[in-house]
Design an enzyme around this catalytic site. Structure first.
Site, mmCIF file in Angstrom:
data_model
loop_
_atom_site.group_PDB
_atom_site.id
_atom_site.type_symbol
_atom_site.label_atom_id
_atom_site.label_comp_id
_atom_site.label_asym_id
_atom_site.label_seq_id
_atom_site.Cartn_x
_atom_site.Cartn_y
_atom_site.Cartn_z
ATOM 1 N N ASN A 68 6.290 -1.402 11.485
ATOM 2 C CA ASN A 68 6.941 -1.322 10.187
ATOM 3 C C ASN A 68 6.475 -0.090 9.437
ATOM 4 O OD1 ASN A 68 5.550 -1.897 7.366
ATOM 5 N ND2 ASN A 68 4.327 -2.959 8.927
ATOM 6 N N ILE A 70 7.581 0.209 5.914
ATOM 7 C CA ILE A 70 8.276 -0.186 4.682
ATOM 8 C C ILE A 70 7.929 0.765 3.539
ATOM 9 C CG2 ILE A 70 8.674 -2.046 3.027
ATOM 10 C CD1 ILE A 70 9.662 -2.643 5.889
ATOM 11 N N GLY A 71 6.676 1.203 3.516
ATOM 12 C CA GLY A 71 6.259 2.102 2.447
ATOM 13 C C GLY A 71 5.861 1.375 1.179
ATOM 14 N N LEU A 72 5.469 0.076 1.349
ATOM 15 C CA LEU A 72 4.971 -0.716 0.221
ATOM 16 C C LEU A 72 5.961 -0.789 -0.941
ATOM 17 C CD1 LEU A 72 1.324 0.622 0.371
ATOM 18 C CD2 LEU A 72 2.037 -1.705 0.919
ATOM 19 N N CYS A 128 -3.478 3.141 1.859
ATOM 20 C CA CYS A 128 -2.419 3.952 1.255
ATOM 21 C C CYS A 128 -2.826 5.424 1.262
ATOM 22 C CB CYS A 128 -2.178 3.537 -0.186
ATOM 23 S SG CYS A 128 -1.880 1.787 -0.432
ATOM 24 N N LYS A 163 -9.455 -4.433 1.828
ATOM 25 C CA LYS A 163 -8.720 -4.541 3.098
ATOM 26 C C LYS A 163 -8.914 -3.262 3.897
ATOM 27 C CE LYS A 163 -4.361 -6.075 5.078
ATOM 28 N NZ LYS A 163 -3.036 -6.655 4.791
ATOM 29 N N GLY A 215 1.356 -8.059 14.986
ATOM 30 C CA GLY A 215 1.797 -9.083 15.920
ATOM 31 C C GLY A 215 0.772 -9.360 17.003
#
Length: 300
Positions: A68, A70-72, A128, A163, A215
Site C-alpha cells: 500500500n 495510501i500516503g496517510l 513519515c 511505532k 500481511g
C-alpha cells in the site's frame, strides 16, 4: 482465566487492538465488530491538517500480502476530534490515536490538541518523511527518534507509544533510543518497503512506485524483530505484522509482545479481531494457561 494486560498504567480487557490504517477510526467496522470486545481501537493516522494522500493506484495484492502507498490520507485533527472521536468514546474500549506528521512541529500540534480529549494512549508513526531532513524518515535515525520522542513526551498527557520502522539495519537501536527518551511503549513492526511491476504494461503497479508490504508474508520478520526488541528494552511492546489468527498472536506474545495489533487481516475478514481474541482464549483453555501475562516473552 485472565486475559487482561497493562501497558503504561492503561488496563486492556485483552491484548488485542487494531493496526493503524486498517480499521478506519472504528466507525467503518462497527457493523461487523463489537468494539467494546477489543482491548483497544487504534485509529488511522491523524495529522494536523487534512492530507489527500498519494495518487492512485495505491494498493497492489502480493503473494501472502499486499502493498500500500495510501500516503496517510486523513481529514485532519479538527474533523477527527469532532466527527470520529465522539463515536469511539461511546464504546467501552481503550482509544489509541495514531499521530502522523511531516515535521516535528506537525506532530507536536496534534499531540497538544489531543491533550484536551479523553484519549487513552497515543501511537506516534515515525515512518513519515521528515521534510526538513530531506526525506529521511524520523524512524530511521536514532538521534531523530530520541529527539521527537523527548519533545512529544513533554507535551503529551497520555502515554506515548512509538511505532518503529523495520526499514533499518538494527531495530533494537531505534527501540533503545525511544526508550531512553521516555517512550512508554513501542509498537512494531510497520510495513516493509516493497515494489511490484506489471510486466505486461511495463509499468509500476503503484503510482508511488514503492509501497509498504504487510500481511502474512512479513510475519516471521515481525516476530524476529519483536523478540530482539523485547530483549533489548524494558518497556512494553505491541507486536504486529501478518497476524491472522489467535495462534499468530500467541507467537508474538511468546516472543515478548504484551499486546498485538491485527492489520491486513481486517481486509479479508472484517471480524478478524474478534476471531483472534477467541483464538487466544481457546489456546489458553487448551494448554491450561490461567493468565495471559505468563506467556509474555516465555520463549528465550
Amino acid at each position: 482465566m485472565n486475559t487482561k494486560i497493562n501497558i503504561a498504567g492503561v488496563e486492556w480487557r485483552n491484548p488485542v487492538t487494531t493496526a493503524s490504517g486498517t480499521f478506519g477510526s472504528g466507525m467503518e467496522y462497527s457493523q461487523f465488530v463489537d468494539l467494546s470486545k477489543l482491548g483497544a481501537v487504534t485509529t488511522k493516522g491523524v495529522s494536523n491538517i487534512p492530507w489527500l494522500g498519494n495518487p492512485t493506484p495505491r494498493i497492489a495484492e502480493t503473494q501472502s500480502g499486499m502493498l500500500n502507498a495510501i500516503g496517510l490520507q486523513n481529514p485532519g485533527i479538527d474533523i477527527f476530534a469532532k466527527r470520529d472521536l465522539p463515536f469511539l468514546l461511546d464504546y467501552d474500549t481503550n482509544v489509541i490515536v495514531n499521530v502522523c506528521g511531516k515535521t516535528l512541529e506537525d506532530y507536536c500540534e496534534v499531540v497538544e490538541k489531543l491533550a484536551d480529549y479523553e484519549v487513552d494512549m497515543l501511537e506516534i508513526n515515525i515512518s513519515c518523511p521528515n521534510v526538513k531532513e530531506g526525506g529521511i524518515t524520523f524512524g530511521q535515525n536514532c538521534a531523530a527518534v530520541e529527539n521527537i520522542t523527548r519533545e512529544l513526551k513533554k507535551r503529551a498527557k497520555q502515554p506515548i507509544i512509538m511505532k518503529l520502522s523495520p526499514n533499518v539495519t538494527d531495530i533494537t537501536e531505534t527501540a533503545k533510543a525511544a526508550e531512553a527518551a521516555g517512550a512508554d511503549a513501542l509498537s512494531l513492526i510497520n510495513t516493509l518497503t516493497g515494489m511490484k511491476i506489471d510486466i505486461h504494461k511495463k509499468a509500476f503497479q503503484l503510482a508511488n512506485k514503492t509501497g509498504g508490504l504487510s500481511g502474512p508474508a512479513i510475519k516471521p520478520i515481525a516476530v524476529r524483530m519483536v523478540y530482539q526488541v523485547a530483549n533489548a528494552v524494558k518497556i512494553p511492546i505491541i507486536g504486529m505484522g501478518g497476524i491472522m489468527t489467535g495462534e499468530d498472536a500467541i507467537e508474538f506474545i511468546m516472543a515478548g509482545a504484551t499486546a498485538v495489533a491485527v492489520g491486513t487481516a481486517n481486509f479479508t475478514n472484517p471480524m478478524a479481531t474478534e476471531d483472534v481474541i477467541t483464538g487466544i482464549e481457546e489456546y489458553m483453555k487448551k494448554y491450561h494457561v490461567e493468565d495471559i501475562n505468563d506467556l509474555i516473552g516465555c520463549v528465550k
